[in-house]
Write a protein that holds these residues in place. Sequence first.
Motif, PDB file in Angstrom:
ATOM      1  N   LYS A  12      27.013 -85.419 -49.338  1.00 55.93           N
ATOM      2  CA  LYS A  12      27.923 -84.576 -48.554  1.00 55.93           C
ATOM      3  C   LYS A  12      27.397 -83.164 -48.341  1.00 55.93           C
ATOM      4  O   LYS A  12      27.895 -82.437 -47.482  1.00 55.93           O
ATOM      5  CB  LYS A  12      29.298 -84.524 -49.232  1.00 55.93           C
ATOM      6  N   TYR A  42      21.871 -89.322 -43.148  1.00 56.12           N
ATOM      7  CA  TYR A  42      23.157 -89.238 -42.452  1.00 56.12           C
ATOM      8  C   TYR A  42      22.999 -89.323 -40.929  1.00 56.12           C
ATOM      9  O   TYR A  42      23.958 -89.091 -40.187  1.00 56.12           O
ATOM     10  CB  TYR A  42      23.926 -87.981 -42.862  1.00 56.12           C
ATOM     11  N   ASP A  47      20.674 -88.784 -34.113  1.00 55.96           N
ATOM     12  CA  ASP A  47      21.539 -87.933 -33.293  1.00 55.96           C
ATOM     13  C   ASP A  47      20.707 -87.096 -32.323  1.00 55.96           C
ATOM     14  O   ASP A  47      21.072 -86.927 -31.156  1.00 55.96           O
ATOM     15  CB  ASP A  47      22.376 -87.023 -34.193  1.00 55.96           C
ATOM     16  N   GLU A  68      28.170 -93.145 -44.908  1.00 55.36           N
ATOM     17  CA  GLU A  68      29.558 -92.763 -44.658  1.00 55.36           C
ATOM     18  C   GLU A  68      29.646 -91.382 -44.026  1.00 55.36           C
ATOM     19  O   GLU A  68      30.430 -91.158 -43.087  1.00 55.36           O
ATOM     20  CB  GLU A  68      30.349 -92.808 -45.968  1.00 55.36           C
ATOM     21  N   ARG A  69      28.840 -90.455 -44.515  1.00 56.16           N
ATOM     22  CA  ARG A  69      28.809 -89.119 -43.919  1.00 56.16           C
ATOM     23  C   ARG A  69      28.369 -89.190 -42.455  1.00 56.16           C
ATOM     24  O   ARG A  69      28.962 -88.556 -41.574  1.00 56.16           O
ATOM     25  CB  ARG A  69      27.868 -88.215 -44.705  1.00 56.16           C
ATOM     26  N   LYS A  71      28.580 -91.665 -40.362  1.00 58.78           N
ATOM     27  CA  LYS A  71      29.588 -92.289 -39.493  1.00 58.78           C
ATOM     28  C   LYS A  71      30.694 -91.301 -39.139  1.00 58.78           C
ATOM     29  O   LYS A  71      31.253 -91.347 -38.034  1.00 58.78           O
ATOM     30  CB  LYS A  71      30.165 -93.525 -40.178  1.00 58.78           C
ATOM     31  N   GLN A  72      31.008 -90.421 -40.064  1.00 59.98           N
ATOM     32  CA  GLN A  72      32.011 -89.398 -39.780  1.00 59.98           C
ATOM     33  C   GLN A  72      31.464 -88.325 -38.843  1.00 59.98           C
ATOM     34  O   GLN A  72      32.141 -87.878 -37.924  1.00 59.98           O
ATOM     35  CB  GLN A  72      32.487 -88.752 -41.090  1.00 59.98           C
ATOM     36  N   GLN A  73      30.226 -87.929 -39.090  1.00 60.51           N
ATOM     37  CA  GLN A  73      29.623 -86.836 -38.329  1.00 60.51           C
ATOM     38  C   GLN A  73      29.180 -87.275 -36.931  1.00 60.51           C
ATOM     39  O   GLN A  73      29.309 -86.527 -35.960  1.00 60.51           O
ATOM     40  CB  GLN A  73      28.424 -86.299 -39.114  1.00 60.51           C
ATOM     41  N   PRO A  75      29.969 -90.547 -34.999  1.00 63.74           N
ATOM     42  CA  PRO A  75      30.635 -91.853 -34.900  1.00 63.74           C
ATOM     43  C   PRO A  75      30.059 -92.768 -33.826  1.00 63.74           C
ATOM     44  O   PRO A  75      30.308 -93.977 -33.844  1.00 63.74           O
ATOM     45  CB  PRO A  75      32.089 -91.483 -34.576  1.00 63.74           C
TER      46      PRO A  75
END
Length: 211
Positions: A12, A42, A47, A68-69, A71-73, A75
Amino acid sequence: MKQEEYWNSVSKKKEFTTPFQAGEFSKYVKKDSIILDVGCGYGRTLDELYHTGYRNLIGIDFSRGMIERGKQQFPYLDLRVKKDTKISLPDASIDAIILFAVLTCIRTNEEQKELLTEIKRVLKPQGILYVNDFLLNTDERNLLRYEKFKEVYGVYGVFELSEGAVCRHHDETWVKQLLKDFSEQEYRHLIFTTMNGNKSNGFYFIGQLIK
């Protein structure tokens, strides 16, 4: 601490700063290519590619926390947990693979060779491999820890960070041997800033699978 536990614990808060050579990569990889980022963290590199027009992007990493990070940052990216040493994709299904500061997390020659075998399996004939990683340094701080941990791990260049991760800086001869099944398109020396803010010798390599 196991590598997976370490990366989950910092997933995180760690920010990766080593630059991706996007301009060089784009010379060899078309926008409609299927690209796999092995050890994607991540999803920072994917990106960057997404925002330059690439869409067929897959990222895999063994750290569930990192995925998980990501996918949140981000998507819109296809990020997946890598559950074992195999890559869960068919033979000859990928146009280009990115291996960005991943070898530094793999301390043994044998494990590195196993990963390259999987990479060669999933790459299409004449597929592209992009590698960014760290080379041996000659400053006193690094020389001391190379010597100290050579007795522990049996490989010169492997060392432990105070927070628990095990990392590796590479002998250039070994790098060339590891990548011998790829015809070298580009190979450049660079100075990188590590994730902990130190300077290190490094390289990037772009090669085409000889097949």
